[in-house]
Design an enzyme around this catalytic site. Sequence first.
Site, short mmCIF file in Angstrom:
data_model
loop_
_atom_site.label_atom_id
_atom_site.label_comp_id
_atom_site.label_asym_id
_atom_site.label_seq_id
_atom_site.Cartn_x
_atom_site.Cartn_y
_atom_site.Cartn_z
N CYS A 108 -19.11 7.95 -68.50
CA CYS A 108 -18.78 7.78 -67.09
C CYS A 108 -18.13 9.06 -66.61
O CYS A 108 -17.46 9.74 -67.39
CB CYS A 108 -17.82 6.60 -66.90
SG CYS A 108 -17.51 6.23 -65.16
N CYS A 110 -15.79 9.35 -64.07
CA CYS A 110 -14.57 9.22 -63.25
C CYS A 110 -13.36 9.98 -63.79
O CYS A 110 -12.53 10.43 -63.01
CB CYS A 110 -14.22 7.75 -63.00
SG CYS A 110 -13.79 6.83 -64.48
N CYS A 118 -17.13 7.51 -60.13
CA CYS A 118 -17.85 7.45 -61.40
C CYS A 118 -19.16 8.23 -61.40
O CYS A 118 -19.81 8.36 -62.44
CB CYS A 118 -18.11 5.99 -61.76
SG CYS A 118 -16.59 5.04 -61.91
N LYS A 185 -19.46 -5.32 -64.84
CA LYS A 185 -18.13 -4.71 -64.70
C LYS A 185 -17.66 -4.98 -63.28
O LYS A 185 -18.23 -4.47 -62.31
CB LYS A 185 -18.25 -3.22 -64.96
CG LYS A 185 -16.97 -2.46 -64.76
CD LYS A 185 -17.13 -1.03 -65.23
CE LYS A 185 -15.89 -0.21 -64.93
NZ LYS A 185 -16.03 1.16 -65.42
N ARG A 195 -6.23 3.77 -65.33
CA ARG A 195 -6.48 4.90 -64.43
C ARG A 195 -5.37 5.93 -64.48
O ARG A 195 -5.56 7.09 -64.11
CB ARG A 195 -6.74 4.39 -63.01
CG ARG A 195 -8.07 3.66 -62.96
CD ARG A 195 -8.42 3.09 -61.61
NE ARG A 195 -9.69 2.35 -61.71
CZ ARG A 195 -10.19 1.62 -60.74
NH1 ARG A 195 -9.55 1.51 -59.59
NH2 ARG A 195 -11.34 0.98 -60.91
N ARG A 207 -14.08 1.37 -55.64
CA ARG A 207 -15.29 1.24 -56.46
C ARG A 207 -16.10 0.00 -56.12
O ARG A 207 -16.97 -0.40 -56.88
CB ARG A 207 -14.91 1.22 -57.94
CG ARG A 207 -14.19 2.47 -58.31
CD ARG A 207 -14.31 2.85 -59.75
NE ARG A 207 -13.82 4.22 -59.82
CZ ARG A 207 -12.91 4.65 -60.65
NH1 ARG A 207 -12.42 3.86 -61.55
NH2 ARG A 207 -12.50 5.90 -60.61
N LYS A 238 -16.55 -7.45 -68.24
CA LYS A 238 -15.27 -6.75 -68.13
C LYS A 238 -14.67 -7.01 -66.77
O LYS A 238 -15.40 -6.90 -65.79
CB LYS A 238 -15.54 -5.26 -68.33
CG LYS A 238 -14.37 -4.37 -68.13
CD LYS A 238 -14.79 -2.92 -68.26
CE LYS A 238 -13.64 -2.07 -67.77
NZ LYS A 238 -13.99 -0.71 -67.59
N SER A 264 -6.93 -2.77 -69.74
CA SER A 264 -5.58 -2.21 -69.73
C SER A 264 -4.54 -3.09 -69.02
O SER A 264 -3.42 -3.23 -69.50
CB SER A 264 -5.60 -0.82 -69.09
OG SER A 264 -6.11 -0.90 -67.77
N TYR A 303 -6.98 -3.20 -76.79
CA TYR A 303 -5.90 -2.28 -77.21
C TYR A 303 -4.97 -2.95 -78.22
O TYR A 303 -4.13 -2.30 -78.80
CB TYR A 303 -5.11 -1.82 -75.97
CG TYR A 303 -6.01 -1.17 -74.93
CD1 TYR A 303 -6.44 0.15 -75.08
CD2 TYR A 303 -6.47 -1.89 -73.83
CE1 TYR A 303 -7.30 0.72 -74.16
CE2 TYR A 303 -7.33 -1.32 -72.91
CZ TYR A 303 -7.73 -0.01 -73.07
OH TYR A 303 -8.60 0.55 -72.16
C1 PBG Z 1 -14.60 4.14 -66.53
C2 PBG Z 1 -13.85 3.03 -67.19
C3 PBG Z 1 -12.76 2.29 -66.69
C4 PBG Z 1 -12.38 1.44 -67.72
C5 PBG Z 1 -13.24 1.66 -68.78
N1 PBG Z 1 -14.16 2.65 -68.42
C6 PBG Z 1 -11.98 2.39 -65.46
C7 PBG Z 1 -12.46 2.11 -64.13
O1 PBG Z 1 -13.57 1.68 -63.86
O2 PBG Z 1 -11.62 2.42 -63.28
C8 PBG Z 1 -11.22 0.50 -67.66
C9 PBG Z 1 -10.67 0.10 -68.96
C10 PBG Z 1 -9.35 -0.57 -68.90
O3 PBG Z 1 -8.79 -0.87 -67.84
O4 PBG Z 1 -8.83 -0.81 -69.99
N2 PBG Z 1 -15.29 3.84 -65.39
#
Ligand code: PBG
Length: 315
Positions: A108, A110, A118, A185, A195, A207, A238, A264, A303
């Site tokens: 990605c 981003c 992204c 996603k 982020r 997004r 996700k 996260s 994590y």
């Molecule tokens: C990249 C990406 C993101 C996450 C994984 N790959 C962030 C987003 O879309 O802002 C998030 C993972 C997480 O929050 O643990 N696009």
Amino acid sequence: MLRTKKTRPRKGSVSIDELIYPLFVKRGIGLREDIPSMPGVFRFSPDILVQEVSELEKVGLRRFLVFGVPDEKDWQGSNAYKENNIVSESVYSLKARFSNISIITDVCLCAYTSHGHCGVVNRGSKTIDNLATLELLANMALSHAQAGADFVAPSAMAKNQVKAIRSALDENGYTQTKILGYSAKFASNFYGPFRAVANSAPKFGDRRGYQLDYTKSESALAKIKQDIKEGADIVMVKPSLAYLDIVRDVKNKFNHPLAVYNVSGEYAAVKDGVKNGFWDEREIVFEIISSIKRAGADFIITYHAKDIASWLKRG
Ligand code: PBG
């Protein structure tokens, strides 16, 4: 008999091989940087990453999802796909050292773009140029495959990203490199702490144009179907906890390997609760992971994986 002792992790509730542990890597030597938004998660330089993986292997973890944190960002995200980019370099050194691990790389832009989106953004209209994005994602995936990645994981939500990457890999002889699609996603608030890791929040807009709307479940199922058709070896939902209905629907509808990303914000909330004394970390983590499995996940990206592995080992 009444149990007075706390329940310990049930060994049957999750197996180590179902866990995928995210790792963040940035250039440097001897670095192990704290990420304040995600206590217990670090940014490693490649040398320390190798040491860390050696520790992780000892507790039985062998599947890793690698994210790059670039030194510099630009409009086109060139550090994502240039030769010897930080992810390729790290994958190469990990594969040289460990023969029994499986490496997945996040694909990605981003973290690498100055605008934080992204994909490729048209300077004037500030819209995403999907075709141009596909080309850069394919280059990025190819660079990871060349370094030895077992899986590439496109997460940009660009239209037809799995197909574009599959063709680029095949045309270049990387037919064995597999694809984990971030298929469903959602545009989620739960990505907030992530982020902060690579300062990848969008500098303008959001997004919602390319990530899914959480008020709708049909679009998630359609995306999963599309990614399977385009060649995704594993599909993903996700985030996890607020989306377990989607996980179950996907599992019931498609007989395809399914990963679920415990993101996260979900992790940070658990950590906050532990700090505040609301719950026991081990107990709550096993409850969460069991619920994700129960819903139908074959793999869980989390994590918490390092802690879970050591709890399971200790029994
Ligand atoms: C990249 C990406 C993101 C996450 C994984 N790959 C962030 C987003 O879309 O802002 C998030 C993972 C997480 O929050 O643990 N696009």
